[in-house]
Design a protein around this motif. Structure first.
Motif, PDB file in Angstrom:
ATOM      1  N   LEU A   1       0.835  -1.210   0.000  1.00  0.00           N
ATOM      2  CA  LEU A   1       0.000   0.000   0.000  1.00  0.00           C
ATOM      3  C   LEU A   1       0.869   1.259   0.000  1.00  0.00           C
ATOM      4  O   LEU A   1       0.608   2.202  -0.751  1.00  0.00           O
ATOM      5  CB  LEU A   1      -0.944  -0.001   1.208  1.00  0.00           C
ATOM      6  CG  LEU A   1      -1.852   1.219   1.338  1.00  0.00           C
ATOM      7  CD1 LEU A   1      -2.749   1.376   0.116  1.00  0.00           C
ATOM      8  CD2 LEU A   1      -2.686   1.126   2.612  1.00  0.00           C
TER       9      LEU A   1
ATOM     10  N   GLY B   1      -7.034   3.256   0.537  1.00  0.00           N
ATOM     11  CA  GLY B   1      -6.490   2.752   1.808  1.00  0.00           C
ATOM     12  C   GLY B   1      -6.995   3.559   2.982  1.00  0.00           C
ATOM     13  O   GLY B   1      -6.224   3.974   3.851  1.00  0.00           O
ATOM     14  N   ALA B   2      -8.307   3.760   3.032  1.00  0.00           N
ATOM     15  CA  ALA B   2      -8.913   4.693   3.991  1.00  0.00           C
ATOM     16  C   ALA B   2      -8.569   4.382   5.442  1.00  0.00           C
ATOM     17  O   ALA B   2      -8.414   5.293   6.247  1.00  0.00           O
ATOM     18  CB  ALA B   2     -10.425   4.714   3.800  1.00  0.00           C
ATOM     19  N   CYS B   3      -8.457   3.127   5.804  1.00  0.00           N
ATOM     20  CA  CYS B   3      -8.198   2.791   7.220  1.00  0.00           C
ATOM     21  C   CYS B   3      -6.707   2.661   7.508  1.00  0.00           C
ATOM     22  O   CYS B   3      -6.317   2.360   8.637  1.00  0.00           O
ATOM     23  CB  CYS B   3      -8.944   1.524   7.611  1.00  0.00           C
ATOM     24  SG  CYS B   3      -8.197   0.010   6.992  1.00  0.00           S
ATOM     25  N   GLU B   4      -5.879   2.860   6.481  1.00  0.00           N
ATOM     26  CA  GLU B   4      -4.423   2.834   6.597  1.00  0.00           C
ATOM     27  C   GLU B   4      -3.875   1.510   7.133  1.00  0.00           C
ATOM     28  O   GLU B   4      -2.818   1.483   7.751  1.00  0.00           O
ATOM     29  CB  GLU B   4      -3.924   4.018   7.411  1.00  0.00           C
ATOM     30  CG  GLU B   4      -4.337   5.328   6.766  1.00  0.00           C
ATOM     31  CD  GLU B   4      -3.539   6.528   7.230  1.00  0.00           C
ATOM     32  OE1 GLU B   4      -2.588   6.359   7.990  1.00  0.00           O
ATOM     33  OE2 GLU B   4      -3.898   7.623   6.793  1.00  0.00           O
ATOM     34  N   GLY B   5      -4.636   0.447   6.938  1.00  0.00           N
ATOM     35  CA  GLY B   5      -4.084  -0.870   7.237  1.00  0.00           C
ATOM     36  C   GLY B   5      -4.648  -1.585   8.441  1.00  0.00           C
ATOM     37  O   GLY B   5      -4.133  -2.643   8.801  1.00  0.00           O
TER      38      GLY B   5
ATOM     39  N   MET C   1      -7.518  -2.866   8.545  1.00  0.00           N
ATOM     40  CA  MET C   1      -8.537  -3.747   7.970  1.00  0.00           C
ATOM     41  C   MET C   1      -9.956  -3.367   8.389  1.00  0.00           C
ATOM     42  O   MET C   1     -10.724  -4.203   8.867  1.00  0.00           O
ATOM     43  CB  MET C   1      -8.218  -5.204   8.251  1.00  0.00           C
ATOM     44  CG  MET C   1      -7.145  -5.701   7.307  1.00  0.00           C
ATOM     45  SD  MET C   1      -7.121  -7.463   7.061  1.00  0.00           S
ATOM     46  CE  MET C   1      -6.182  -7.975   8.455  1.00  0.00           C
ATOM     47  N   ALA C   2     -10.258  -2.100   8.194  1.00  0.00           N
ATOM     48  CA  ALA C   2     -11.608  -1.605   8.428  1.00  0.00           C
ATOM     49  C   ALA C   2     -12.204  -1.071   7.128  1.00  0.00           C
ATOM     50  O   ALA C   2     -13.227  -0.391   7.149  1.00  0.00           O
ATOM     51  CB  ALA C   2     -11.589  -0.511   9.484  1.00  0.00           C
ATOM     52  N   CYS C   3     -11.550  -1.343   6.014  1.00  0.00           N
ATOM     53  CA  CYS C   3     -12.079  -0.933   4.710  1.00  0.00           C
ATOM     54  C   CYS C   3     -11.581  -1.977   3.704  1.00  0.00           C
ATOM     55  O   CYS C   3     -10.879  -2.891   4.074  1.00  0.00           O
ATOM     56  CB  CYS C   3     -11.584   0.464   4.322  1.00  0.00           C
ATOM     57  SG  CYS C   3      -9.862   0.534   3.778  1.00  0.00           S
ATOM     58  N   SER C   4     -11.937  -1.804   2.458  1.00  0.00           N
ATOM     59  CA  SER C   4     -11.347  -2.671   1.436  1.00  0.00           C
ATOM     60  C   SER C   4     -10.872  -1.802   0.272  1.00  0.00           C
ATOM     61  O   SER C   4     -10.772  -2.274  -0.850  1.00  0.00           O
ATOM     62  CB  SER C   4     -12.359  -3.722   0.973  1.00  0.00           C
ATOM     63  OG  SER C   4     -13.517  -3.084   0.473  1.00  0.00           O
TER      64      SER C   4
ATOM     65  N   CYS D   1      -8.040  -0.706  -0.409  1.00  0.00           N
ATOM     66  CA  CYS D   1      -6.662  -0.951  -0.861  1.00  0.00           C
ATOM     67  C   CYS D   1      -6.607  -2.238  -1.683  1.00  0.00           C
ATOM     68  O   CYS D   1      -5.524  -2.769  -1.932  1.00  0.00           O
ATOM     69  CB  CYS D   1      -5.724  -1.043   0.331  1.00  0.00           C
ATOM     70  SG  CYS D   1      -6.091  -2.453   1.391  1.00  0.00           S
TER      71      CYS D   1
ATOM     72  N   LEU E   1      -5.485  -7.469  -0.203  1.00  0.00           N
ATOM     73  CA  LEU E   1      -5.431  -6.109   0.317  1.00  0.00           C
ATOM     74  C   LEU E   1      -3.976  -5.650   0.309  1.00  0.00           C
ATOM     75  O   LEU E   1      -3.118  -6.310   0.903  1.00  0.00           O
ATOM     76  CB  LEU E   1      -6.003  -6.047   1.734  1.00  0.00           C
ATOM     77  CG  LEU E   1      -7.478  -6.433   1.865  1.00  0.00           C
ATOM     78  CD1 LEU E   1      -7.906  -6.382   3.329  1.00  0.00           C
ATOM     79  CD2 LEU E   1      -8.370  -5.528   1.016  1.00  0.00           C
TER      80      LEU E   1
ATOM     81  N   CYS F   1      -2.545  -3.394   1.861  1.00  0.00           N
ATOM     82  CA  CYS F   1      -1.999  -3.079   3.193  1.00  0.00           C
ATOM     83  C   CYS F   1      -1.492  -4.327   3.899  1.00  0.00           C
ATOM     84  O   CYS F   1      -0.768  -4.216   4.897  1.00  0.00           O
ATOM     85  CB  CYS F   1      -3.036  -2.363   4.049  1.00  0.00           C
ATOM     86  SG  CYS F   1      -4.444  -3.385   4.534  1.00  0.00           S
TER      87      CYS F   1
HETATM   88  S1  FES Z   1      -6.211   0.110   3.996  1.00  0.00           S
HETATM   89 FE1  FES Z   1      -8.129  -0.502   4.804  1.00  0.00          FE
HETATM   90  S2  FES Z   1      -8.077  -2.656   4.578  1.00  0.00           S
HETATM   91 FE2  FES Z   1      -6.202  -2.022   3.667  1.00  0.00          FE
END
Ligand code: FES
Length: 111
Positions: A26, A38-42, A44-47, A49, A84, A86
């Motif tokens: 990412l 990459g809204a949650c910056e890693g 794993m609260a979004c998809s 990325c 993902l 991230c």
């Molecule tokens: S940045 Fe949100 S799941 Fe990868």
């Protein structure tokens, strides 16, 4: 260093970059101006990325965790080679990693 090849949604090569082993895909994608939010910056609260990994390269990646699999279920245009960004840590074993950016990917946060 590890070569990473980013492809556009239509399959054309967009950019090749060299990145240090140990970096997250990412972060490499952001530096290479790829449209991954990459809204949650890693955490794993979004998809947002989500990337589609070349089929041969997909087999070289460590297995996705259950948590990552759950997040991929929410990703637009997911395929059986989706991951993902991230969660992918570059290593020498991933030399020449090829990933495709999904067609609806946008980076609203980073312009
Ligand atoms: S940045 Fe949100 S799941 Fe990868």
């Amino acid at each position: 260093m590890t070569l990473v090849r980013f492809f556009k949604a239509d399959g054309t090569l967009d950019r090749e970059v060299e990145a240090k082993a140990g970096k997250r895909l990412l972060d490499v994608a952001w530096a290479a101006k790829q449209p991954l939010e990459g809204a949650c910056e890693g955490v794993m609260a979004c998809s947002t990325c989500h990337v589609i990994v070349d089929a041969d390269d997909f087999a070289r990646l460590p297995r996705a965790s259950e948590e990552e699999e759950d997040m991929l279920d929410l990703a637009a245009h997911a395929t059986r080679h989706s991951r993902l960004a991230c969660q992918i840590i570059l290593s020498n074993e991933l030399e020449s990693l090829a990933v495709r950016i999904p067609p609806t990917a946008r980076n609203w946060l980073r312009g």
